[in-house]
Design an enzyme around this catalytic site. Structure first.
Site, PDB file in Angstrom:
ATOM      1  N   ASP A  97       0.796  -1.269  -0.010  1.00 46.60           N
ATOM      2  CA  ASP A  97       0.121  -0.626  -0.126  1.00 46.60           C
ATOM      3  C   ASP A  97       1.178   1.459  -0.116  1.00 46.60           C
ATOM      4  O   ASP A  97       0.352   1.862   0.610  1.00 46.60           O
ATOM      5  CB  ASP A  97      -1.244  -0.143   1.022  1.00 46.60           C
ATOM      6  CG  ASP A  97      -0.200  -0.141   2.526  1.00 46.60           C
ATOM      7  OD1 ASP A  97       0.762   0.289   2.882  1.00 46.60           O
ATOM      8  OD2 ASP A  97      -0.624  -0.659   3.536  1.00 46.60           O
ATOM      9  N   GLU A 119       0.246  -8.975  -1.258  1.00 40.22           N
ATOM     10  CA  GLU A 119      -0.581  -8.655   0.454  1.00 40.22           C
ATOM     11  C   GLU A 119      -2.680  -8.094  -0.007  1.00 40.22           C
ATOM     12  O   GLU A 119      -2.101  -6.138   0.025  1.00 40.22           O
ATOM     13  CB  GLU A 119       0.157  -7.973   1.082  1.00 40.22           C
ATOM     14  CG  GLU A 119      -0.397  -7.597   3.003  1.00 40.22           C
ATOM     15  CD  GLU A 119       0.736  -6.600   3.656  1.00 40.22           C
ATOM     16  OE1 GLU A 119       0.702  -5.542   3.048  1.00 40.22           O
ATOM     17  OE2 GLU A 119       1.704  -7.607   4.080  1.00 40.22           O
ATOM     18  N   GLU A 133      -1.893   5.559   2.785  1.00 38.27           N
ATOM     19  CA  GLU A 133      -2.401   4.138   2.184  1.00 38.27           C
ATOM     20  C   GLU A 133      -3.578   3.083   2.226  1.00 38.27           C
ATOM     21  O   GLU A 133      -3.530   2.353   1.755  1.00 38.27           O
ATOM     22  CB  GLU A 133      -1.374   3.255   3.365  1.00 38.27           C
ATOM     23  CG  GLU A 133      -0.198   3.119   3.752  1.00 38.27           C
ATOM     24  CD  GLU A 133       0.548   4.542   4.731  1.00 38.27           C
ATOM     25  OE1 GLU A 133      -0.362   4.901   5.185  1.00 38.27           O
ATOM     26  OE2 GLU A 133       1.984   4.502   4.334  1.00 38.27           O
ATOM     27  N   HIS A 213       6.226   5.881  12.805  1.00 41.47           N
ATOM     28  CA  HIS A 213       6.891   6.265  11.379  1.00 41.47           C
ATOM     29  C   HIS A 213       5.006   6.469  10.991  1.00 41.47           C
ATOM     30  O   HIS A 213       5.246   7.665   9.744  1.00 41.47           O
ATOM     31  CB  HIS A 213       7.277   5.186  10.096  1.00 41.47           C
ATOM     32  CG  HIS A 213       6.413   4.098   9.490  1.00 41.47           C
ATOM     33  ND1 HIS A 213       5.400   4.061   8.808  1.00 41.47           N
ATOM     34  CD2 HIS A 213       6.745   2.928   9.694  1.00 41.47           C
ATOM     35  CE1 HIS A 213       5.481   3.362   8.094  1.00 41.47           C
ATOM     36  NE2 HIS A 213       6.100   2.083   8.623  1.00 41.47           N
ATOM     37  N   ARG A 215       2.043   8.373   9.016  1.00 42.00           N
ATOM     38  CA  ARG A 215       1.959   9.643   8.077  1.00 42.00           C
ATOM     39  C   ARG A 215       1.019  10.696   9.343  1.00 42.00           C
ATOM     40  O   ARG A 215       0.759  11.379   9.860  1.00 42.00           O
ATOM     41  CB  ARG A 215       1.626   9.888   7.156  1.00 42.00           C
ATOM     42  CG  ARG A 215       3.060  10.240   6.217  1.00 42.00           C
ATOM     43  CD  ARG A 215       2.176  10.609   4.893  1.00 42.00           C
ATOM     44  NE  ARG A 215       3.423  11.136   3.766  1.00 42.00           N
ATOM     45  CZ  ARG A 215       4.456  10.765   3.689  1.00 42.00           C
ATOM     46  NH1 ARG A 215       4.879   9.599   4.089  1.00 42.00           N
ATOM     47  NH2 ARG A 215       5.451  11.844   2.583  1.00 42.00           N
ATOM     48  N   HIS A 246      13.133   5.830  12.390  1.00 43.43           N
ATOM     49  CA  HIS A 246      13.360   5.529  11.005  1.00 43.43           C
ATOM     50  C   HIS A 246      13.960   6.753  10.957  1.00 43.43           C
ATOM     51  O   HIS A 246      13.633   8.550  11.492  1.00 43.43           O
ATOM     52  CB  HIS A 246      11.161   5.566  11.015  1.00 43.43           C
ATOM     53  CG  HIS A 246      11.364   5.298   9.341  1.00 43.43           C
ATOM     54  ND1 HIS A 246      11.003   6.757   8.626  1.00 43.43           N
ATOM     55  CD2 HIS A 246      10.131   4.049   8.664  1.00 43.43           C
ATOM     56  CE1 HIS A 246      10.773   6.219   7.588  1.00 43.43           C
ATOM     57  NE2 HIS A 246      10.316   4.801   7.215  1.00 43.43           N
TER      58      HIS A 246
HETATM   59  C1  UD1 Z   1       6.662   4.836   3.923  1.00 46.17           C
HETATM   60  C2  UD1 Z   1       5.604   4.854   2.865  1.00 46.17           C
HETATM   61  C3  UD1 Z   1       4.878   4.359   4.195  1.00 46.17           C
HETATM   62  C4  UD1 Z   1       5.453   2.471   4.440  1.00 46.17           C
HETATM   63  C5  UD1 Z   1       6.803   3.293   4.962  1.00 46.17           C
HETATM   64  C6  UD1 Z   1       7.640   2.326   5.644  1.00 46.17           C
HETATM   65  C7  UD1 Z   1       4.480   6.322   1.305  1.00 46.17           C
HETATM   66  C8  UD1 Z   1       3.162   7.456   1.645  1.00 46.17           C
HETATM   67  N1  UD1 Z   1       4.011   5.309   2.600  1.00 46.17           N
HETATM   68  O1  UD1 Z   1       6.451   6.079   4.595  1.00 46.17           O
HETATM   69  O2  UD1 Z   1       2.763   3.305   3.703  1.00 46.17           O
HETATM   70  O3  UD1 Z   1       4.320   2.385   5.307  1.00 46.17           O
HETATM   71  O4  UD1 Z   1       7.534   3.472   4.243  1.00 46.17           O
HETATM   72  O5  UD1 Z   1       8.897   2.467   6.493  1.00 46.17           O
HETATM   73  O6  UD1 Z   1       4.336   5.342   0.378  1.00 46.17           O
HETATM   74  N2  UD1 Z   1      14.245   9.081   4.786  1.00 46.17           N
HETATM   75  C9  UD1 Z   1      15.866   8.499   4.612  1.00 46.17           C
HETATM   76  N3  UD1 Z   1      16.080   7.455   4.214  1.00 46.17           N
HETATM   77  C10 UD1 Z   1      15.228   6.049   4.225  1.00 46.17           C
HETATM   78  C11 UD1 Z   1      13.968   6.387   3.888  1.00 46.17           C
HETATM   79  C12 UD1 Z   1      13.254   7.284   4.370  1.00 46.17           C
HETATM   80  O7  UD1 Z   1      16.177   9.153   4.281  1.00 46.17           O
HETATM   81  O8  UD1 Z   1      16.001   5.703   3.402  1.00 46.17           O
HETATM   82  C13 UD1 Z   1      13.465   9.842   4.529  1.00 46.17           C
HETATM   83  C14 UD1 Z   1      13.075  11.413   3.209  1.00 46.17           C
HETATM   84  O9  UD1 Z   1      13.444  12.134   4.222  1.00 46.17           O
HETATM   85  C15 UD1 Z   1      12.230  10.522   2.730  1.00 46.17           C
HETATM   86  C16 UD1 Z   1      11.090  10.538   4.347  1.00 46.17           C
HETATM   87  O10 UD1 Z   1      12.245   9.673   5.100  1.00 46.17           O
HETATM   88  O11 UD1 Z   1      12.217  12.242   2.038  1.00 46.17           O
HETATM   89  C17 UD1 Z   1       9.841  10.253   4.107  1.00 46.17           C
HETATM   90  O12 UD1 Z   1       9.971   9.119   3.103  1.00 46.17           O
HETATM   91  P1  UD1 Z   1       8.723   7.986   2.450  1.00 46.17           P
HETATM   92  O13 UD1 Z   1       8.933   7.113   2.056  1.00 46.17           O
HETATM   93  O14 UD1 Z   1       8.020   9.865   1.620  1.00 46.17           O
HETATM   94  O15 UD1 Z   1       7.649   7.724   4.088  1.00 46.17           O
HETATM   95  P2  UD1 Z   1       7.530   7.028   5.258  1.00 46.17           P
HETATM   96  O16 UD1 Z   1       6.718   7.645   6.049  1.00 46.17           O
HETATM   97  O17 UD1 Z   1       8.524   6.478   5.323  1.00 46.17           O
HETATM   98  N1  UDP Z   2      12.372  -3.217  10.359  1.00 43.56           N
HETATM   99  C1  UDP Z   2      13.918  -3.572   9.933  1.00 43.56           C
HETATM  100  N2  UDP Z   2      14.592  -2.772  10.262  1.00 43.56           N
HETATM  101  C2  UDP Z   2      14.454  -1.131  11.744  1.00 43.56           C
HETATM  102  C3  UDP Z   2      12.789  -1.411  11.820  1.00 43.56           C
HETATM  103  C4  UDP Z   2      11.958  -2.353  11.741  1.00 43.56           C
HETATM  104  O1  UDP Z   2      14.370  -4.353   9.215  1.00 43.56           O
HETATM  105  O2  UDP Z   2      15.239  -1.008  12.135  1.00 43.56           O
HETATM  106  C5  UDP Z   2      11.670  -4.407   9.266  1.00 43.56           C
HETATM  107  C6  UDP Z   2      10.445  -4.786  10.040  1.00 43.56           C
HETATM  108  O3  UDP Z   2      10.935  -6.377  10.952  1.00 43.56           O
HETATM  109  C7  UDP Z   2       9.553  -5.231  10.118  1.00 43.56           C
HETATM  110  C8  UDP Z   2       9.151  -4.182   8.546  1.00 43.56           C
HETATM  111  O4  UDP Z   2      10.931  -3.441   8.516  1.00 43.56           O
HETATM  112  O5  UDP Z   2       9.684  -6.590   8.297  1.00 43.56           O
HETATM  113  C9  UDP Z   2       8.709  -2.872   9.303  1.00 43.56           C
HETATM  114  O6  UDP Z   2       8.818  -1.786   8.452  1.00 43.56           O
HETATM  115  P1  UDP Z   2       7.896  -0.445   9.013  1.00 43.56           P
HETATM  116  O7  UDP Z   2       7.761  -0.627   9.587  1.00 43.56           O
HETATM  117  O8  UDP Z   2       9.111   0.927   8.448  1.00 43.56           O
HETATM  118  O9  UDP Z   2       6.803  -0.283   7.335  1.00 43.56           O
HETATM  119  P2  UDP Z   2       5.316  -1.152   7.746  1.00 43.56           P
HETATM  120  O10 UDP Z   2       5.631  -2.644   7.639  1.00 43.56           O
HETATM  121  O11 UDP Z   2       4.823  -0.803   8.445  1.00 43.56           O
HETATM  122  O12 UDP Z   2       4.989  -0.788   6.497  1.00 43.56           O
END
Ligand code: UD1
Ligand code: UDP
Length: 375
Positions: A97, A119, A133, A213, A215, A246
């Site tokens: 999602d 999924e 999502e 994490h 939103r 995160h």
């Molecule tokens: C995203 C997904 C969410 C998912 C989550 C898992 C969307 C809208 N959100 O949320 O569904 O559950 O990932 O973690 O698709 N960033 C870094 N390095 C990284 C990752 C993120 O610096 O490796 C920072 C960056 O500033 C980036 C920000 O986090 O712009 C947000 O990343 P984004 O993927 O937009 O949103 P998440 O909150 O990570």
């Molecule tokens: N996870 C990881 N390292 C971390 C925290 C989580 O590898 O420091 C793994 C966790 O085991 C799970 C996945 O990341 O499989 C969950 O990711 P996240 O919570 O970012 O996203 P969501 O599942 O909510 O979409």
């Protein structure tokens, strides 16, 4: 002629949950399988690619600091065109999602490939929670040709949206395939990250592992969460909280501001998957808003407090392995205190029962695609 598959993902959880599918397809000679990463996440995605030994065939490298949904969506759709033109897949596979899921499924549909949703069928029926999502997966569900639902409940959500039963397969969640494979590998490999975690974990204290994490929790939600964690740490000197934070700046900001400098709280960078799995095994309980962690924890017998008001994963609530606590400070603190003091309740919640699968989801998906390919 081989069937051409393109597996597309962009964030950490999609990568973890698609890694076993990449392996299963690559081990099957009937398919030519390529991987495209949008790199909606960069560092957190690369940690997963490296552990599962996946070298993407296409890397769109799209992540920008504090990115927004508008430009991310547009960039993914635009950049996917050249990948789809180049490889011309018969099937594309998207997961869950995220924005990558939704935008890549639109692009796949434009290309004429059959769209497979892994999924599929999770719903809260509340379009603002989780945001964005719930709408991402509903849009993907409208587009998809085949739906791989993790549970009977997610299948029945799809049926009630008039998806034909023949296009749905209940597979279990691929996260269990990943977890079983990884927990076995973790015992066999030398892992520096796990070795250095051993210096952080205080074995005289009960460990509460935290992640977050979402939103819809940004802003006041995260402030409440941090205030609750602070109170739990101050009241319980026999507890240690470890929180791999995160990288989203909307999360890192309040977490480091409110929780730095408290003796029994350790804030650390996101962990690579095997180290995170190891830390889950060491924990007494987990407090999280993560979808994936809720699905993994029951396999490890760890009770979970879920910092969300709605859930698309009712199976875990029904099985009694997770409790929804929202982002209300008092509710988080009182449910945590309860699990720290009520041994009987704790034992009941940690009794092993995982409603999310048996580790064979990817095998089922591959068989289904073979049966449904008249290419
Ligand atoms: C995203 C997904 C969410 C998912 C989550 C898992 C969307 C809208 N959100 O949320 O569904 O559950 O990932 O973690 O698709 N960033 C870094 N390095 C990284 C990752 C993120 O610096 O490796 C920072 C960056 O500033 C980036 C920000 O986090 O712009 C947000 O990343 P984004 O993927 O937009 O949103 P998440 O909150 O990570
Ligand atoms: N996870 C990881 N390292 C971390 C925290 C989580 O590898 O420091 C793994 C966790 O085991 C799970 C996945 O990341 O499989 C969950 O990711 P996240 O919570 O970012 O996203 P969501 O599942 O909510 O979409």
């Amino acid at each position: 002629m081989k069937i051409k598959n393109l597996i597309i993902f962009g964030t950490r959880p999609e990568a973890i949950k698609m890694a076993p599918l990449v392996k299963e397809f690559k081990n099957n000679a009937d398919f030519e399988t390529k991987v495209c990463v949008t790199a909606q996440h960069r560092e957190m995605l690369d940690q997963v690619l490296s552990f599962f030994d996946i070298e993407p065939d296409y890397d769109l490298n799209l992540m920008k600091p504090n990115q927004n949904l508008y430009s991310l969506t547009a960039d993914i759709i635009t950049e996917m065109k050249s990948v789809l033109d180049d490889f011309q897949p018969d099937f594309i596979y998207v997961h869950g999602d995220t924005t990558t899921t939704m935008a890549a499924s639109i692009a796949g549909f434009y290309s004429g490939a059959k769209v497979c949703h892994v999924e599929a069928g999770l719903r809260t029926h509340n379009k603002r929670s989780p945001f964005p999502e719930e709408i991402n997966r509903q849009v993907t569900g409208r587009i998809a040709d085949y739906h791989f639902a993790p549970t009977e409940q997610s299948k029945s959500n799809l049926i009630s949206e008039s998806v034909a039963e023949k296009d749905i397969l209940v597979t279990g969640n691929t996260v269990i395939d990943a977890l079983l494979d990884s927990s076995e590998r973790v015992t066999k490999i030398e892992n520096d990250e796990i070795e250095s975690l051993k210096n952080i974990v205080d074995t005289n204290k009960r460990l509460i592992l935290v992640t977050g994490h979402r939103r819809e929790n940004h802003g006041q939600g995260f402030i409440n969460i941090c205030e609750a964690l602070k109170e739990i740490a101050v009241v319980n000197s026999d507890v240690q909280i470890i929180y791999p934070v995160h990288l989203n700046p909307n999360v890192k900001g309040p977490v480091y501001e409110i929780l730095s400098g408290i003796d029994n709280i350790k804030l650390i960078d996101p962990l690579a998957y095997p180290a995170f799995v190891w830390l889950m095994t060491q924990s007494y309980m987990i407090i999280t808003d993560s979808g994936g962690v809720q699905e993994e924890a029951p396999s490890l017998g760890k009770p979970v407090l879920v910092m969300r008001d709605t859930t698309e994963r009712p199976e875990a609530v029904d099985a009694g392995t997770v409790i929804l606590v929202g982002t209300n400070k008092n509710k988080i603190v009182s449910e945590a205190q309860n699990l720290l003091t009520d041994t009987q309740r704790y034992q009941m919640m940690s009794a092993l029962h995982n409603p999310y699968g048996d580790g064979k989801a990817c095998q089922r998906i591959v068989q289904f695609i073979k049966q449904n390919s008249n290419i």
